[in-house]
Design a protein around this motif. Structure first.
Motif, PDB file in Angstrom:
ATOM      1  N   THR A  15       0.823  -1.290   0.062  1.00  0.00           N
ATOM      2  CA  THR A  15       0.089   0.044  -0.030  1.00  0.00           C
ATOM      3  C   THR A  15       0.848   1.276   0.114  1.00  0.00           C
ATOM      4  OG1 THR A  15      -1.827  -1.101   1.416  1.00  0.00           O
ATOM      5  CG2 THR A  15      -1.798   1.325   1.116  1.00  0.00           C
ATOM      6  N   LEU A  16       1.770   1.469   0.737  1.00  0.00           N
ATOM      7  CA  LEU A  16       2.751   2.657   0.930  1.00  0.00           C
ATOM      8  C   LEU A  16       3.650   2.545  -0.477  1.00  0.00           C
ATOM      9  CD1 LEU A  16       3.896   2.056   4.791  1.00  0.00           C
ATOM     10  CD2 LEU A  16       2.186   3.997   3.555  1.00  0.00           C
ATOM     11  N   PHE A  17       3.873   1.449  -0.879  1.00  0.00           N
ATOM     12  CA  PHE A  17       4.867   1.496  -2.157  1.00  0.00           C
ATOM     13  C   PHE A  17       3.922   2.220  -3.242  1.00  0.00           C
ATOM     14  CE2 PHE A  17       6.318  -0.008  -6.105  1.00  0.00           C
ATOM     15  CZ  PHE A  17       7.893  -0.120  -6.178  1.00  0.00           C
ATOM     16  N   VAL A  18       2.628   1.683  -3.326  1.00  0.00           N
ATOM     17  CA  VAL A  18       1.786   2.333  -4.539  1.00  0.00           C
ATOM     18  C   VAL A  18       1.555   3.879  -4.046  1.00  0.00           C
ATOM     19  CG1 VAL A  18      -0.408   2.252  -5.579  1.00  0.00           C
ATOM     20  CG2 VAL A  18       0.634   0.076  -4.908  1.00  0.00           C
ATOM     21  N   ILE A  19       1.689   4.140  -3.069  1.00  0.00           N
ATOM     22  CA  ILE A  19       1.170   5.710  -2.645  1.00  0.00           C
ATOM     23  C   ILE A  19       2.387   6.652  -2.685  1.00  0.00           C
ATOM     24  CG2 ILE A  19       0.429   7.099  -0.665  1.00  0.00           C
ATOM     25  CD1 ILE A  19      -1.518   5.019   0.080  1.00  0.00           C
ATOM     26  N   MET A  20       3.478   6.024  -2.141  1.00  0.00           N
ATOM     27  CA  MET A  20       4.780   6.805  -2.091  1.00  0.00           C
ATOM     28  C   MET A  20       5.552   6.939  -3.490  1.00  0.00           C
ATOM     29  SD  MET A  20       5.900   5.901   1.637  1.00  0.00           S
ATOM     30  CE  MET A  20       6.783   7.506   2.220  1.00  0.00           C
ATOM     31  N   ASP A  21       5.172   5.559  -4.171  1.00  0.00           N
ATOM     32  CA  ASP A  21       5.778   5.435  -5.562  1.00  0.00           C
ATOM     33  C   ASP A  21       7.214   5.806  -5.752  1.00  0.00           C
ATOM     34  OD1 ASP A  21       5.715   5.219  -8.440  1.00  0.00           O
ATOM     35  OD2 ASP A  21       5.069   7.109  -8.732  1.00  0.00           O
ATOM     36  N   PRO A  22       8.166   5.100  -5.199  1.00  0.00           N
ATOM     37  CA  PRO A  22       9.626   5.281  -5.229  1.00  0.00           C
ATOM     38  C   PRO A  22      10.039   5.676  -6.759  1.00  0.00           C
ATOM     39  CG  PRO A  22       9.001   3.437  -3.876  1.00  0.00           C
ATOM     40  CD  PRO A  22       7.962   3.971  -4.544  1.00  0.00           C
ATOM     41  N   PRO A  23       9.634   5.021  -8.015  1.00  0.00           N
ATOM     42  CA  PRO A  23       9.934   5.138  -9.151  1.00  0.00           C
ATOM     43  C   PRO A  23       9.736   6.616  -9.515  1.00  0.00           C
ATOM     44  CG  PRO A  23       9.049   3.041  -9.185  1.00  0.00           C
ATOM     45  CD  PRO A  23       8.873   3.645  -7.883  1.00  0.00           C
ATOM     46  N   GLY A  24       8.577   7.068  -9.233  1.00  0.00           N
ATOM     47  CA  GLY A  24       7.813   8.251  -9.661  1.00  0.00           C
ATOM     48  C   GLY A  24       8.498   9.340  -8.749  1.00  0.00           C
ATOM     49  N   LEU A  25       9.263   8.999  -7.753  1.00  0.00           N
ATOM     50  CA  LEU A  25      10.010   9.911  -7.024  1.00  0.00           C
ATOM     51  C   LEU A  25      11.257  10.440  -7.812  1.00  0.00           C
ATOM     52  CD1 LEU A  25      10.214  11.755  -4.287  1.00  0.00           C
ATOM     53  CD2 LEU A  25      11.385   9.983  -3.424  1.00  0.00           C
ATOM     54  N   VAL A  26      11.835   9.782  -8.475  1.00  0.00           N
ATOM     55  CA  VAL A  26      13.148   9.717  -9.038  1.00  0.00           C
ATOM     56  C   VAL A  26      13.174  11.177  -9.975  1.00  0.00           C
ATOM     57  CG1 VAL A  26      14.845   9.004 -10.703  1.00  0.00           C
ATOM     58  CG2 VAL A  26      13.875   7.366  -8.990  1.00  0.00           C
ATOM     59  N   PRO A  27      12.250  11.391 -11.063  1.00  0.00           N
ATOM     60  CA  PRO A  27      12.319  12.593 -11.743  1.00  0.00           C
ATOM     61  C   PRO A  27      12.059  13.942 -10.716  1.00  0.00           C
ATOM     62  CG  PRO A  27      10.380  11.348 -12.289  1.00  0.00           C
ATOM     63  CD  PRO A  27      10.992  10.461 -11.347  1.00  0.00           C
ATOM     64  N   VAL A  28      11.093  13.713  -9.959  1.00  0.00           N
ATOM     65  CA  VAL A  28      11.047  14.873  -8.948  1.00  0.00           C
ATOM     66  C   VAL A  28      12.391  15.285  -8.168  1.00  0.00           C
ATOM     67  CG1 VAL A  28       9.527  15.877  -7.344  1.00  0.00           C
ATOM     68  CG2 VAL A  28       8.585  14.350  -8.675  1.00  0.00           C
ATOM     69  N   TYR A  29      13.004  14.266  -7.726  1.00  0.00           N
ATOM     70  CA  TYR A  29      14.287  14.424  -6.871  1.00  0.00           C
ATOM     71  C   TYR A  29      15.140  14.967  -7.743  1.00  0.00           C
ATOM     72  CZ  TYR A  29      18.807  12.816  -5.040  1.00  0.00           C
ATOM     73  OH  TYR A  29      19.793  12.749  -4.501  1.00  0.00           O
ATOM     74  N   LEU A  30      15.391  14.477  -9.145  1.00  0.00           N
ATOM     75  CA  LEU A  30      16.363  15.034  -9.896  1.00  0.00           C
ATOM     76  C   LEU A  30      15.985  16.504 -10.253  1.00  0.00           C
ATOM     77  CD1 LEU A  30      16.770  12.034 -12.528  1.00  0.00           C
ATOM     78  CD2 LEU A  30      18.402  12.778 -10.808  1.00  0.00           C
ATOM     79  N   ALA A  31      14.855  16.809 -10.548  1.00  0.00           N
ATOM     80  CA  ALA A  31      14.578  18.241 -10.471  1.00  0.00           C
ATOM     81  C   ALA A  31      14.731  18.977  -9.565  1.00  0.00           C
ATOM     82  CB  ALA A  31      13.054  18.269 -10.985  1.00  0.00           C
ATOM     83  N   LEU A  32      14.632  18.613  -8.348  1.00  0.00           N
ATOM     84  CA  LEU A  32      14.674  19.603  -7.347  1.00  0.00           C
ATOM     85  C   LEU A  32      16.164  19.683  -7.058  1.00  0.00           C
ATOM     86  CD1 LEU A  32      11.768  18.296  -4.744  1.00  0.00           C
ATOM     87  CD2 LEU A  32      11.851  20.462  -6.127  1.00  0.00           C
ATOM     88  N   THR A  33      17.021  18.932  -7.178  1.00  0.00           N
ATOM     89  CA  THR A  33      18.397  18.758  -6.778  1.00  0.00           C
ATOM     90  C   THR A  33      19.190  18.871  -8.004  1.00  0.00           C
ATOM     91  OG1 THR A  33      18.626  16.198  -6.860  1.00  0.00           O
ATOM     92  CG2 THR A  33      18.013  17.246  -4.771  1.00  0.00           C
ATOM     93  N   SER A  34      18.648  19.377  -9.149  1.00  0.00           N
ATOM     94  CA  SER A  34      19.594  19.513 -10.215  1.00  0.00           C
ATOM     95  C   SER A  34      20.441  20.279 -10.446  1.00  0.00           C
ATOM     96  CB  SER A  34      18.466  19.848 -11.526  1.00  0.00           C
ATOM     97  OG  SER A  34      18.230  21.345 -11.225  1.00  0.00           O
ATOM     98  N   THR A  35      20.816  21.459  -9.515  1.00  0.00           N
ATOM     99  CA  THR A  35      21.951  22.309  -9.394  1.00  0.00           C
ATOM    100  C   THR A  35      22.922  21.836  -8.381  1.00  0.00           C
ATOM    101  OG1 THR A  35      20.804  23.935  -7.966  1.00  0.00           O
ATOM    102  CG2 THR A  35      20.531  24.135 -10.355  1.00  0.00           C
ATOM    103  N   GLN A  36      22.536  20.971  -7.576  1.00  0.00           N
ATOM    104  CA  GLN A  36      23.549  20.511  -6.371  1.00  0.00           C
ATOM    105  C   GLN A  36      24.451  19.660  -6.952  1.00  0.00           C
ATOM    106  OE1 GLN A  36      21.124  18.865  -3.195  1.00  0.00           O
ATOM    107  NE2 GLN A  36      19.935  20.842  -2.977  1.00  0.00           N
ATOM    108  N   THR A  37      25.604  19.311  -6.119  1.00  0.00           N
ATOM    109  CA  THR A  37      26.688  18.702  -6.376  1.00  0.00           C
ATOM    110  C   THR A  37      26.315  17.209  -6.064  1.00  0.00           C
ATOM    111  OG1 THR A  37      27.660  18.695  -4.148  1.00  0.00           O
ATOM    112  CG2 THR A  37      28.421  20.219  -6.059  1.00  0.00           C
ATOM    113  N   SER A  38      27.158  16.160  -6.580  1.00  0.00           N
ATOM    114  CA  SER A  38      26.624  14.497  -6.011  1.00  0.00           C
ATOM    115  C   SER A  38      26.776  14.480  -4.707  1.00  0.00           C
ATOM    116  CB  SER A  38      27.908  13.795  -6.754  1.00  0.00           C
ATOM    117  OG  SER A  38      27.629  12.230  -6.575  1.00  0.00           O
ATOM    118  N   LYS A  39      27.516  15.150  -3.857  1.00  0.00           N
ATOM    119  CA  LYS A  39      27.530  14.826  -2.582  1.00  0.00           C
ATOM    120  C   LYS A  39      26.582  15.519  -1.742  1.00  0.00           C
ATOM    121  CE  LYS A  39      30.527  15.932   1.713  1.00  0.00           C
ATOM    122  NZ  LYS A  39      31.857  16.565   1.943  1.00  0.00           N
ATOM    123  N   GLN A  40      26.001  16.667  -2.393  1.00  0.00           N
ATOM    124  CA  GLN A  40      24.652  17.532  -1.804  1.00  0.00           C
ATOM    125  C   GLN A  40      23.632  16.592  -2.284  1.00  0.00           C
ATOM    126  OE1 GLN A  40      25.250  21.180  -3.674  1.00  0.00           O
ATOM    127  NE2 GLN A  40      26.032  22.298  -1.995  1.00  0.00           N
TER     128      GLN A  40
END
Length: 208
Positions: A16-41
């Motif tokens: 249930t949590l997997f479907v709602i929290m959607d780990p694969p769907g989080l990836v593009p949003v995570y990349l967008a939000l951290t696009s200007t950060q370094t790998s360490k950041q």
């Protein structure tokens, strides 16, 4: 094993949590939000977001209903507020703001906490789901252990999805990441509208 862990409850809660929290769907949003950060950041942001989300979810699992009752907040109201916050983030992504900015901006706004940890990971849907699972579970150590393991397991999956998103970031490059940012903004806007609509209809139904 079954004497200590309710396997059925563990699997149903995790799925249930997997479907709602959607780990694969989080990836593009995570990349967008951290696009200007370094790998360490980005790695630090992934870890902070995961730990913060786990803490928020664990708190609401045990004390969520008491918190909402004390503050006189309904679950539909929580959904609407979470949807509005996500919609604001989506508009910023579509407008070309990644939420991280320069060093000064990153200090003022830690995207790992908002919006990654909450409301993207520990959002209205996942909070309600874990609260319902806790309330409906039979009393006993096996049920509590099952829900605890499911909560830790889903956050491990979320962390892994963000941790290896760094590889995707290197493959995409600047232009690819920019495209992902726009797509993530559209997807996030759609998710926000769904949460808003669900919250509004639930609120209306509860007050009829």
């Amino acid at each position: 094993m079954n004497a200590y862990v309710d396997i059925t409850l563990l699997m149903t809660t995790f799925l249930t949590l997997f479907v709602i929290m959607d780990p694969p769907g989080l990836v593009p949003v995570y990349l967008a939000l951290t696009s200007t950060q370094t790998s360490k950041q980005r790695k630090k942001a992934a870890f902070q977001a995961t730990i913060t989300s786990l803490g928020v979810m664990a708190t609401f699992t045990v004390f969520g209903q008491y918190i909402l009752n004390f503050l006189q907040i309904s679950l539909p109201a929580l959904q609407v507020s979470g949807g509005l916050l996500l919609l604001i983030v989506a508009m910023e992504l579509l407008a070309g703001k990644d939420g991280s900015g320069d060093a000064e901006g990153a200090t003022k706004q830690n995207v790992a906490l908002v919006p990654l940890a909450t409301p993207l990971m520990a959002g209205p849907g996942s909070i309600v789901a874990i609260m319902v699972a806790w309330q409906r579970a039979p009393d006993g150590i096996s049920s509590w252990t099952a829900i605890g393991i499911a909560l830790i397991a889903i956050h491990l999956v979320l962390w892994l999805s963000m941790r290896f998103a760094d590889i995707i970031h290197r493959v995409l490059g600047t232009d690819g990441t920019l495209l992902v940012t726009r797509l993530a903004g559209m997807l996030l806007a759609a998710i926000a509208v769904e949460i808003l609509a669900s919250g509004i209809f639930s609120y209306i139904a509860a007050h009829q």
